[in-house]
Each structure stands twice: as structure tokens, then as C-alpha cells.
Design a protein around this motif. Structure first.
Motif, short mmCIF file in Angstrom:
data_model
loop_
_atom_site.label_atom_id
_atom_site.label_comp_id
_atom_site.label_asym_id
_atom_site.label_seq_id
_atom_site.Cartn_x
_atom_site.Cartn_y
_atom_site.Cartn_z
N ASP A 173 0.79 -1.13 0.03
CA ASP A 173 -0.02 -0.02 0.02
C ASP A 173 0.82 1.18 0.01
OD1 ASP A 173 -2.38 1.57 0.32
OD2 ASP A 173 -1.87 1.74 2.62
N GLN A 174 0.49 2.22 -0.77
CA GLN A 174 1.28 3.63 -0.97
C GLN A 174 1.29 4.24 0.30
OE1 GLN A 174 3.38 3.85 -3.39
NE2 GLN A 174 4.20 5.74 -2.35
N ASN A 175 0.12 4.23 1.18
CA ASN A 175 -0.01 5.06 2.31
C ASN A 175 1.09 4.56 3.46
OD1 ASN A 175 -1.92 6.76 1.63
ND2 ASN A 175 -3.54 5.43 2.27
N LEU A 176 1.30 3.13 3.32
CA LEU A 176 2.15 2.53 4.17
C LEU A 176 3.69 2.97 4.05
CD1 LEU A 176 1.52 0.43 6.34
CD2 LEU A 176 2.38 -1.34 4.98
N LYS A 177 4.02 3.13 2.77
CA LYS A 177 5.21 3.75 2.23
C LYS A 177 5.49 4.97 2.55
CE LYS A 177 6.69 1.35 -1.91
NZ LYS A 177 7.06 1.70 -3.19
N ASN A 178 4.37 6.01 2.91
CA ASN A 178 4.59 7.31 3.29
C ASN A 178 4.47 7.50 4.65
OD1 ASN A 178 4.31 8.30 0.58
ND2 ASN A 178 2.10 8.51 0.50
N THR A 179 3.88 6.66 5.54
CA THR A 179 4.11 6.62 6.90
C THR A 179 5.46 6.17 7.07
OG1 THR A 179 1.84 5.44 6.98
CG2 THR A 179 3.01 5.58 9.02
N PHE A 180 6.05 5.39 6.52
CA PHE A 180 7.53 4.90 6.70
C PHE A 180 8.50 6.11 6.65
CE2 PHE A 180 11.48 2.18 6.14
CZ PHE A 180 11.31 1.84 7.39
N LEU A 181 8.26 7.08 5.54
CA LEU A 181 8.97 8.07 5.23
C LEU A 181 8.85 9.13 6.18
CD1 LEU A 181 8.65 8.50 1.24
CD2 LEU A 181 10.46 7.92 2.38
N SER A 182 7.86 9.18 6.77
CA SER A 182 7.54 10.43 7.87
C SER A 182 8.16 9.89 9.12
CB SER A 182 6.13 10.63 8.11
OG SER A 182 5.47 9.49 8.90
N LEU A 183 8.36 8.49 9.36
CA LEU A 183 9.01 7.93 10.35
C LEU A 183 10.73 8.30 10.31
CD1 LEU A 183 9.20 6.37 13.00
CD2 LEU A 183 9.43 4.21 11.71
N LEU A 184 11.18 8.12 9.00
CA LEU A 184 12.59 8.61 8.54
C LEU A 184 12.77 9.75 8.65
CD1 LEU A 184 13.24 5.63 5.95
CD2 LEU A 184 13.72 5.71 8.22
N SER A 185 11.76 10.75 8.47
CA SER A 185 11.84 12.16 8.49
C SER A 185 12.38 12.64 7.11
CB SER A 185 12.36 12.64 9.62
OG SER A 185 11.77 12.30 10.85
N VAL A 186 12.19 11.89 6.14
CA VAL A 186 13.05 12.15 4.68
C VAL A 186 11.83 12.38 3.71
CG1 VAL A 186 15.14 11.30 5.02
CG2 VAL A 186 13.26 9.83 4.11
N ASN A 187 11.93 13.08 2.42
CA ASN A 187 11.15 13.27 1.31
C ASN A 187 11.77 12.80 0.39
OD1 ASN A 187 8.72 14.28 0.55
ND2 ASN A 187 9.74 16.60 0.29
N LEU A 188 11.14 11.83 -0.24
CA LEU A 188 11.17 11.28 -1.41
C LEU A 188 11.41 12.04 -2.61
CD1 LEU A 188 12.36 8.75 -3.09
CD2 LEU A 188 9.68 8.12 -3.29
N GLU A 189 12.34 12.29 -3.36
CA GLU A 189 12.49 12.90 -4.54
C GLU A 189 12.77 12.11 -5.78
OE1 GLU A 189 15.67 15.67 -3.85
OE2 GLU A 189 14.27 16.96 -2.46
#
Lengths: 282, 459
Positions: free
Chosen positions: B194-210
């Protein structure tokens, strides 16, 4: 004879009195009586020897008279003060100023020089350093050791150590010098010197000398000899009344001394124990 | 004679001994020590040892605290941090539990290699995390019989656990002080995730995917700006492709090339995250993976993540107990030696009492003597303890700067002079107090001695 008169005057004042002194040591459940009621008067300026075989209670009486032990019953008065009633501070005061102690083993404080040993009792008496040094040097001079004042006890011979001890005993001008076998650890000649020195202190300073001794030389210097046997006063002898031949004593000193003593004993009032002894001697 | 006249006579003829010549007591005590020099040395040796032990512990503590008080913005901070961690790892009490979440494919090659590697390292206890959601959540939330996990190494999410509740548990784990190490990004997820799951994980890492991939060569890495605990050897980093990420607030780039960050680290809640955004599937890139393991990024991150744990008590209760025990042994030893000394000096004590010494004087004499011995022994102990500890600390508190290659003697650079003096003084006072306490009973025994003891002829 003039000297005798002077002495007689001095001797009218008692410096130590014991009245029915009893001492019982408790060893476990057994009570051992060491002294069984001794009444004795020691006069100011006297040179007195306490004699007796070992186990006779001689040491107990001697310690009692020197304020080192308290009687179970009866009283000991030193300078008319009942020793039994004194607290620790008063006893320390008494030992410091009224009595000078001389020991068979000299007992100089090993870490202190001769002069420091002599001035220690003065320090305890509150004397200033300068005063005590002056008096200490004066006393060392009197015993002939002024030039050795900075020596430590182990650098001195036995006789010299005992001389320092005599100077130390005289430090606070006591009324009494209590000498326990002062010649016991010394050879004959040195012993004689020490006896002479004690005699000189007795003559010059008028200090009362009480000794416990087996030494015949000592007896010959004494005014009176107190004999203790089985915890009781056996007899009191005056020197004038006895004839002591130093050198003729052989073997056991106790038996030897008795064998060479003769003459009458002065019956001291209140000395119940002296009667059988007189009979025995006569 | 009635009691009244007795009282009068008594007043006239007797006084109370009041003089307590303190200076004389000091003099006699000092001379007694001097004349029985070797005996005093032996009596004192107990104090020397006990105080050396105490001072050595104080020295350790003071130096450790000096390092710990170095601010994060200090240029030496990374070196200091690495030294602190090395020190902590030498302590057997510290065990770091590293849970490895295996890659999603069947081979699990990376997970196994990680496991093997970490198991070879002291104080690191690594284990494979379960691939079922429920036991994994228990592990993350510390609801197992085991000691809680310290570090979670994510090499990939197996399909079954790629769900929201697991992600929440990971977040809770980090918030509660856990460390999370993430290698790669695209490789982590099953294809149907699920894409939402990936985004939650990114927020945990405090990074923004480019959306961008760039390549970093081994040469290029030499010019990178990087910083993390000094153990990582960045120069050996192999050529690799990275996904572009930018750091959000709460995270910072710890290794950066011209094209973008190749390692991120940040604080999240009470915990830490470290993220290496390798592009593509990691299984193929074994060079990079080995570098991550062997050249220190993972071990360094693990240590970095567990640094609160590693900064734990400098002075564990066990050590304090040992110090107390050694001081007590010392007291008993001194008491014994002093009692012997008192019995041997019966004649001297008896004589002094015959000469007019009060009980108090005798007590003082022995207490002063003991305090002198205590002071001398404690002083020697302070010096011995400090030197022994300092020599050890000097060599264990040095660190090489991986960039410049300079050796830094951190113990000298952060020399805690004032604190050392204070604790030396404390040790000295403890030594004196200990020996005075030890002398109380022998001193009273001496004071109770009767003056008639002086008459005893036998030795």
C-alpha cells in the motif's frame, strides 16, 4: 644527730595512711584475698621499703599506696585525701603532681629524648615549654645527665635510663616517689648509684620514698622496712634496729634477708599482724 | 575523721587534671609513627590500597563525565562519542540486542549475512525477527520475556507484515528509544504494498522522496561531507546507485555527495533512525551491503542508536558496593593492627597515665596517630589510584580522526583538572575518616588501660 632531729620533725606528718585496707580479687567464682586489713602510716620525708615474698600482697599494697589501685574495703589516704573518692581527673592530678613513679623497667617513653621525658609530666601539669625546659635541665643536671639531654632512651645505659626516670619522677616536685624494684634490672654497682641518688633526693628535697624491693642495698638505705606476709602486715623494722650486711646474702634473697636481719621491731599502733611476727623473730 | 573534714581536706589537697596538651599529643603521635616506620607503613598499606581503588574509580568517573559533557556542536564530538561507546562496550554489562527483519524474498541471504556478522561482535546479540505480525509487534513493544530490543535492522518487509499495525509498532519502538537502521527503500516492499504505508514509513524516517536516482563512485565519496561516529570508513564505499531523498526536520544527512544524501540520520521521539537510500533491489548489490556491514555504518549506527544505553551509569551500583567493601576491609585491618600496637605499648600507655595523662589524652594520641597514617596513606593512595587510572584512560581515550588521520588524546584535550582535585580531596578526607574510625576502638582500649600496667615487668 642534727640530721636525725630534722628527720624526726619531718616524720611527724603522715603523707600516706592506710586504714584496714582489704583487697579481694575475684577470679571467676573464687574470691582471693590479697590484703587482709592493713593499717600503715608513712611519714613525710621517710625512705620506706615494702618487702615480702611474691604473692604476699606486697605489690597490691604498694600500688594502693601509690594511688594505682583502690581497696575493696578500708581507705587509703594520700596527703589526707581518700583515694577511693577521687574521680579520674583528680586521680590524674594526684599522679601528676603528688607522686613520682620509678619502674623496674625504667619505662622511659621510647620516642622522646631524655629531656622530653623529664618535661612530659610538667607539660601534663600545664607548665610552659620554657619553664619546663629549664627545670628539666636542672633535674638532669642533678642526676648527672645534663650532657645527655638530647639522647633517646635506647642510646642510654640502664643506669642512665633510671637516672632520667628519677629526674622525671621529680619533675613536678612530688611528695612521694614510688619506686618499684628500681634496681631490679641493674647490676650491683649501678644499683648502688641509683640507691644513692634516691637517698640524695630524699635528703635534699625531703621527698618521701616508697619502694618495693628485694635488694638488700635498698633496705640499708631505708628508714623503715614494712614486711608483708599472706596479705597481712608481718612486721615493721627501723633501720637503726637492724643490721644488714650487704654481700653476706646468699641464695634466695628472701630467706637470706630474713637470716641476716636481727634486732627489735617497732610495734606500730594498730598493727595487729606484727605480734606473731615479733614472737617468731624473738 | 568525719566526712565533713574529709571534704575540706580534699578541697585543699587535690585538684582536677585539666591539661590536654594537644601539641604534645601531635608530637608524640608523629614520633611514634617515625620510630615504628615500617610498621606504620604496613598499617597504612590497607588505606593506600583502598583509597587507590576509590581514587581510580573517581578518576574513571571524572574523565568519563568530562567526555560526556562535550557538547554536540564541538568539533571533537564524533570522536568523543566513539570513545564513549568503545568504553561502554568494554563493560560486560552492556548488551545490545539487534533484531533483523529479513528481506522479503525467500533467500534471506542478506539477513543471514547480517546475522553472522553481528554475532561476531562483542556485546551485540542479534536475532531474526519473526515474520508473523503478532509476535513481531510483541517484540517491538517489548512485550516478550526477553530484554527489550535496542536496534531494528530493516532489510525488507515480508508481505504478511506490511500492514498498518506493524508500522505503528515500529513507530512506537523508535519513539520509546529504539534505533532503526534501514538499508535501501524500493527493496523493502512487496510488490502489492500500500502506498500509504510507504508514506508513513517516510515520515518516520523524516525524509522526503524525490523521484531521482544518482550514482556515487568510490572516488567521489572522498569529497563527500559526512559525519557519524568515527568508526565508519567512508573511503571504501563502493560504487552504487542511490535514490534521491531530502531531509525533513528531525533528520539530517550524515553523508552527502554533490548529487544528494547517501545516508540520513535523525532523532524520532526518544529513538534514532539511520537510513541509507540505496536504489533498486539490494540483493544484487553485495559490495555495498558488505561495506555497510564491515566498514562500519551498521555497527556505528547500531552504537549510535544505542548511545543512550551506552551512556548509562558510569558508576554502577556494583562498583560502589565493591568500594564500600574494600573500605570496610580496610577499617578492620587498621583496627586489628592498631589493637596489636596498643597491646604492645601497654607500658608506654601505663607510664603516661602515671605521669598524669588523662584518658582523653591517650584517646587523642591514638586518633591523631591514626589520622596521620590515614592522611599519608590516603595521599599515596590518591596518587597511585590516579596514575594507574590515568595511564589506562590516556590510551583508551584516544581516537583517530578518520578524515585527517590525526590522533587525538581526548583525555588531555578534555582534562578535568578541577574535578580531579575535588575528588582527590574527597578521597583524602575519606581516607582520614576511615582510619580515624578504625582507631576509635583501639584508642578506647588504650585509654581504659590501667596505669598499674606500667609496673608489669614481663614483656
Amino acid at each position: 644527730m642534727a640530721e636525725d632531729t630534722k628527720k624526726t620533725e619531718q616524720h611527724t606528718q603522715t603523707v600516706v595512711r592506710t586504714r584496714d585496707v582489704t583487697k579481694i580479687y575475684t577470679m571467676g567464682k573464687v574470691k582471693v584475698p590479697a590484703l587482709k586489713g592493713i593499717t600503715l602510716q608513712i611519714y613525710a620525708g621517710e625512705y620506706i621499703s615494702i618487702m615480702g615474698p611474691s604473692g604476699s600482697g606486697k605489690s597490691t599494697l604498694f600500688n594502693m599506696v601509690g594511688g594505682l589501685d583502690k581497696p575493696t574495703e578500708g581507705s587509703v589516704y594520700i596527703d589526707e585525701v581518700d583515694v577511693a573518692q577521687l574521680d579520674a581527673y583528680e586521680l590524674a592530678w594526684l599522679r601528676c603532681r603528688k607522686i613520682g613513679y620509678i619502674f623496674q623497667t625504667f619505662n622511659l617513653i621510647g620516642v622522646m629524648s631524655a629531656l622530653e621525658n623529664v618535661t612530659l609530666p610538667m607539660t601534663f601539669a600545664g607548665m610552659t615549654t620554657d619553664e619546663s625546659r629549664d627545670k628539666g635541665m636542672f633535674l638532669l643536671e642533678k642526676v648527672g645527665l645534663a650532657d645527655r639531654h638530647s639522647h633517646k632512651p635506647f642510646e642510654l645505659s640502664g643506669g642512665q635510663q633510671q637516672r632520667v626516670a628519677i629526674a622525671r619522677a621529680m619533675a613536678n616536685s612530688p611528695s612521694i616517689i614510688l619506686a618499684d624494684e628500681p634496681t631490679g634490672n641493674l647490676d650491683l654497682a649501678t644499683g648502688k648509684e641509683i640507691i644513692a641518688l634516691l637517698g640524695a633526693m630524699n635528703q635534699d628535697e625531703g621527698v618521701t620514698i616508697i619502694t618495693a624491693t628485694h635488694d638488700i642495698k635498698m633496705l640499708s638505705a631505708s628508714n623503715r622496712i614494712v614486711w608483708i606476709r599472706d596479705g597481712s602486715l608481718d612486721k615493721i623494722e627501723r633501720r637503726e634496729d637492724i643490721d644488714i650486711e650487704v654481700g653476706s646474702v646468699g641464695g634466695d634473697s628472701e630467706g637470706g634477708v630474713e637470716a641476716t636481719l636481727r634486732g627489735d621491731q617497732e610495734g606500730v599502733p594498730g598493727t595487729a599482724a606484727s605480734t606473731p611476727a615479733e614472737e617468731e623473730n624473738n | 575523721m568525719n566526712s565533713d573534714t574529709q571534704g575540706l581536706q580534699r578541697d585543699k589537697n587535690i585538684g582536677r587534671q585539666m591539661v590536654l596538651p594537644l601539641s604534645k599529643a601531635v608530637e608524640i603521635a608523629w614520633k611514634s609513627i617515625k620510630i615504628r616506620f615500617w610498621r606504620s607503613v604496613i598499617t597504612t598499606s590497607g588505606i593506600v590500597l583502598a583509597i587507590a581503588f576509590l581514587m581510580s574509580i573517581f578518576t574513571d568517573t571524572v574523565f568519563n563525565n568530562a567526555l560526556r559533557s562535550v557538547e554536540e556542536d564541538h568539533p571533537r564530538y564524533p570522536l568523543v562519542e566513539s570513545v564513549i561507546q568503545e568504553q561502554a562496550l568494554e563493560d560486560e554489562d552492556v548488551v545490545i540486542r539487534v533484531g533483523i527483519l529479513p528481506e522479503h524474498d525467500d533467500k534471506n541471504e542478506m539477513a543471514r549475512e547480517t546475522l553472522r556478522f553481528l554475532q561476531g561482535r562483542a556485546q551485540m546479540l542479534s536475532f531474526l525477527l519473526p515474520s508473523e505480525p503478532s509476535p513481531l509487534k510483541d517484540e517491538l513493544l517489548g512485550q516478550t520475556e526477553m530484554q527489550p530490543m535496542d536496534v531494528m535492522f530493516v532489510a525488507g518487509f515480508p508481505g504478511r507484515i506490511s500492514e498498518k499495525t506493524v508500522m505503528e509498532a515500529i513507530e512506537a519502538f523508535v519513539d520509546n528509544g529504539g534505533a532503526l537502521f534501514v538499508l535501501g527503500y524500493e527493496n523493502l516492499w512487496p510488490e502489492d504494498v500500500d502506498q500509504n504505508l510507504k508514506n508513513t514509513f517516510l515520515s518516520l524516517l523524516s525524509v522526503n522522496l524525490e523521484d531521482d536516482v544518482f550514482e556515487v563512485s568510490a572516488q567521489e565519496i572522498e569529497e563527500t561531507d559526512h559525519r557519524i561516529a568515527g568508526q565508519v570508513n567512508w573511503e571504501k564505499l563502493p560504487d552504487s546507485k542511490y535514490l534521491s531523498f531530502s531531509a525533513l526536520e528531525g533528520s539530517e544527512i550524515i553523508a552527502q555527495t554533490q548529487d544528494g544524501g547517501i545516508a540520513f540520520a535523525g532523532k524520532h521521539g526518544d529513538g534514532y533512525v539511520c537510513f541509507v537510500p540505496v536504489a533498486g533491489q539490494m540483493t544484487g548489490d553485495s559490495h555495498l551491503f558488505r561495506w555497510v556491514l564491515r566498514e562500519g555504518l551498521l555497527p556505528a549506527s547500531v552504537l549510535w542508536g544505542a548511545r543512550d544505553k551506552l551512556r548509562g551509569d558510569v558508576l554502577p551500583a556494583r562498583t560502589l558496593w565493591l568500594v564500600a567493601l574494600s573500605l570496610m576491609v580496610c577499617v578492620v585491618g587498621i583496627t586489628n593492627a592498631m589493637l596489636m600496637s596498643v597491646t604492645e605499648r601497654f607500658r608506654e600507655i601505663g607510664t603516661m597515665k602515671c605521669l598524669g595523662a588523662l584518658d582523653k589524652f591517650v584517646i587523642r594520641l591514638f586518633l591523631i596517630e591514626s589520622s596521620f597514617q590515614g592522611a599519608a596513606g590516603a595521599l599515596a593512595g590518591v596518587l597511585v589510584g590516579f596514575l594507574l587510572s590515568f595511564i589506562r584512560i590516556l590510551f583508551s581515550f584516544r581516537a583517530q580522526d578518520v578524515v585527517t588521520g590525526d590522533m587525538h588524546w581526548l583525555a588531555l584535550e578534555f582534562f578535568p583538572g578541577v574535578d580531579l582535585l575535588i575528588w582527590a580531596l574527597v578521597s583524602l578526607i575519606v581516607g582520614i575518616i576511615i582510619s580515624v574510625i578504625a582507631a576509635i576502638y583501639p584508642a578506647y582500649t588504650a585509654a581504659r588501660m590501667e596505669p598499674v600496667e606500667a609496673m608489669r615487668v614481663e614483656a
